[in-house]
Design an enzyme around this catalytic site. Structure first.
Site, PDB file in Angstrom:
ATOM      1  N   LYS A 136       0.684  -1.264  -0.001  1.00  0.00           N
ATOM      2  CA  LYS A 136      -0.006  -0.026  -0.028  1.00  0.00           C
ATOM      3  C   LYS A 136       0.637   1.251   0.029  1.00  0.00           C
ATOM      4  CE  LYS A 136      -3.881  -2.590   2.005  1.00  0.00           C
ATOM      5  NZ  LYS A 136      -4.547  -2.837   3.189  1.00  0.00           N
ATOM      6  N   ASP A 138     -11.340   2.475   3.456  1.00  0.00           N
ATOM      7  CA  ASP A 138     -11.393   1.120   3.294  1.00  0.00           C
ATOM      8  C   ASP A 138     -12.676   0.583   3.253  1.00  0.00           C
ATOM      9  OD1 ASP A 138      -9.115  -0.597   3.258  1.00  0.00           O
ATOM     10  OD2 ASP A 138      -8.828  -0.603   5.312  1.00  0.00           O
ATOM     11  N   GLN A 146      -4.593  -1.740   9.191  1.00  0.00           N
ATOM     12  CA  GLN A 146      -4.429  -2.878   8.710  1.00  0.00           C
ATOM     13  C   GLN A 146      -5.141  -4.050   9.535  1.00  0.00           C
ATOM     14  OE1 GLN A 146      -3.089  -3.593   5.482  1.00  0.00           O
ATOM     15  NE2 GLN A 146      -4.015  -5.630   6.062  1.00  0.00           N
TER      16      GLN A 146
END
Ligand code: NAD
Length: 280
Positions: free
Chosen positions: A52, A119, A96
């Protein structure tokens, strides 16, 4: 032999479009910044986080990295999120997952400002998707829509079967296909006659989490098959939830693993980061 839907190529196109948009924002004096938080040092999570950060660097998005100790308390993590929510120079916040067991994942997801929820996991983002309002969409299913559209697969009015009902893939996938006017069936571990249901699909999206579970006997001649699964087989090679060898002989188009859905997830995360400017 089926057409191979090239996720690597399409994800590069999307990242390059993001790069151009970021450059245009920079000319207006606007920088985009993503905060990436990892708790503990699970090796798989570290790989995802690094990928990422690399994508951010490629596109010109600044990334702030928070690598927290495994023992970090929920309160400490919530405090950091609150601080990042308040920072005007931070556009997106990503924690995460999974987080260590002593931290309540849902509490963390809820703490992120929905305007920075790149997200797309916050209940407000999911609710917005459900009622057709603007908001962030979970990256993997959003990437699958891009794969279908950019491969000229007609979705409107088609029978779509989604196998899997997880919050990050199956459920948002079904909602997105509904938004694209498909007739959607969601199958899951309690579904009866899975094979018969799959055989009716014009578009079959497989997110079961079981290597090579779907073989040609589940697939209608000419169907489009999207394989979300990622596994390592006995020879340490990547494979999906679909038995590519047999299914590619009956499908009209199929995503490979690797090089199908996988690269799209990060590309869509980057797109969400750039879009965040529009929501903020
Ligand atoms: P999950 O384990 O949360 O969900 C799996 C779903 O499959 C469940 O809803 C379950 O009901 C259903 N299921 C299980 N066994 C079944 C059966 N026998 N018949 C019908 N349905 C069954 O998994 P997930 O997080 O949705 O991920 C699914 C797969 O996709 C995994 O392999 C995961 O690694 C992969 N994944 C890939 C990406 C990517 O970027 N490519 C992103 C997320 C997940």
């Amino acid at each position: 032999m089926a057409q191979i839907i090239d996720g690597k190529m399409i994800s590069t196109m999307i990242k390059d479009e993001c790069k151009e948009r970021v450059a245009a924002y920079k000319e207006q004096g606007k920088e985009i910044c993503l905060a990436v938080i990892q708790v503990g040092n699970d090796p798989a999570s570290s790989v995802y986080v690094n990928n990422k950060k690399k994508a951010c660097a490629y596109i010109g998005i600044e990334s702030l990295s928070y690598e927290l100790e495994e023992e970090t308390t929920q309160d400490e993590l919530l405090k950091l999120i609150e601080e990042l929510n308040g920072r005007k120079d931070v556009n997106g916040i990503l924690v995460q997952l999974p987080v260590p067991g002593h931290i309540d994942e849902n509490a963390i997801i809820r703490a992120i400002d929905p305007k920075k929820d790149v997200d797309g996991f916050h209940p407000q983002s999911v609710g917005a998707l459900c009622i057709g309002q603007p908001g962030f969409v979970s990256c993997t299913p959003a990437g699958i829509i891009e794969l279908l559209k950019r491969s000229n697969v007609d979705i409107c009015g088609k029978n779509c079967v989604v196998i899997g009902r997880s919050n990050i893939v199956g459920k948002p996938m079904a909602l997105l296909m509904l938004r694209e006017n498909a007739t959607v069936t969601v199958a899951h571990s309690k579904t009866q006659d899975l094979r018969e249901i799959c055989k009716r699909a014009d578009i079959l999206i497989v997110a079961i989490g079981k290597p090579k579970f779907i073989d040609a006997s589940y697939v209608k001649e000419g169907a489009v098959v999207i394989d979300v699964g990622i596994h390592r087989n006995e020879n340490n090679k990547l494979c999906g939830d679909v038995d590519f060898e047999s299914v590619s002989k009956v499908a009209s188009a199929i995503t490979p693993v690797p090089g199908g859905v996988g690269p799209m997830t990060i590309a869509m995360l980057m797109k969400n980061c750039v879009d965040s400017v529009l929501l903020q």
